[in-house]
Write an enzyme that holds these catalytic residues in place. Sequence first.
Site, PDB file in Angstrom:
ATOM      1  N   ASP A  23       0.846  -1.194   0.000  1.00 27.90           N
ATOM      2  CA  ASP A  23       0.000   0.000   0.000  1.00 27.90           C
ATOM      3  C   ASP A  23       0.880   1.243   0.000  1.00 27.90           C
ATOM      4  OD1 ASP A  23      -2.551   1.370   0.271  1.00 27.90           O
ATOM      5  OD2 ASP A  23      -1.877   1.897   2.277  1.00 27.90           O
ATOM      6  N   HIS A  59      -7.349  -0.727  -9.945  1.00 26.50           N
ATOM      7  CA  HIS A  59      -7.232   0.399  -9.014  1.00 26.50           C
ATOM      8  C   HIS A  59      -6.238   1.443  -9.519  1.00 26.50           C
ATOM      9  CE1 HIS A  59      -7.421   2.649  -5.342  1.00 26.50           C
ATOM     10  NE2 HIS A  59      -6.130   2.462  -5.100  1.00 26.50           N
TER      11      HIS A  59
END
Length: 303
Positions: free
Chosen positions: A147, A219
């Site tokens: 992330d 994404h």
Amino acid sequence: MSELNYQDGTVLENRDHAIFIEANFKTDDLDAIKDAIGDFNARLRSYKTRFGHMGLSAVLAFGRDAWTKLSGDAESAEELHDLQTMAKGMVQGTQRDMFVHILSYEHKMNFTLAQDFVSCFKDLVTIEEEVHGFRWLEARDLSGFVDGTENPKGLQDRADVAIIPEGKDAGGSYVIAQRWVHDIDKFNTFDLAKQEGTFGRTKHDDIEMADEDKPIGAHTERVVIEKDGEELEIVRQSLPYGYASSEKGLYFVGYCAKLSSIDAMLKNMCGENDEHFDLMFGYTKAVTGSYLYVPSMDQLDNL
């Protein structure tokens, strides 16, 4: 940029623990709230001096109505507006008056300051959410993907992205705060190709796919946006949270000098431009969401 008196928690890197608090005012006594803000910041400064090795910091941010009331200036934070529910309810707008982001290398330090927040603001706010986040293995989300790979690196670059450089709000910032709930069991039923297609990155070595190989809705395809030849950037301070036996997910925090950059990414995820939703909605949803303004330290002191 160094002369700007910003809340340093907006740009710090690689803290292992955080506590995120969302609160609403339950009193019209603005003087009492201002006093509590001053008291909280005094305690923060004291802890930074006494326990500097723990890397403690905190950010206070406010929603549109709350900041206008506190500052008495309707023109401050001119981009700020409430976050609305989108993506057919998969992204909930639960706009809060106040957001508190406490971060350090030690959970015990965060917990101590969080208790002080509760003490300072007792009877003044209703705490709607309190989430304890942690940095997982190799800075990965609980999905197993790294992330924040594209985050700006280094204090100067992060400040350039996150901090308003000039004007009456110089030293301020905008932030999005969301709690995402993952269905990890469902995600783990996806084969590796589908998991990687969801993010547009390889899982194990964290390499972004070529644009022509990404599925529509991946994404990275949704949040990588260019404007006037430059890619929009935000400073992500997100962390996983949850319980091994029950609810878990990601508490998403993104800071930026321009709320329009955050808003553009979220709207693109929600298919508001082309009706293609982010593929992450196949296993996760945002159950809280607020847009808030992060005042400069000068603005906080002036309260």
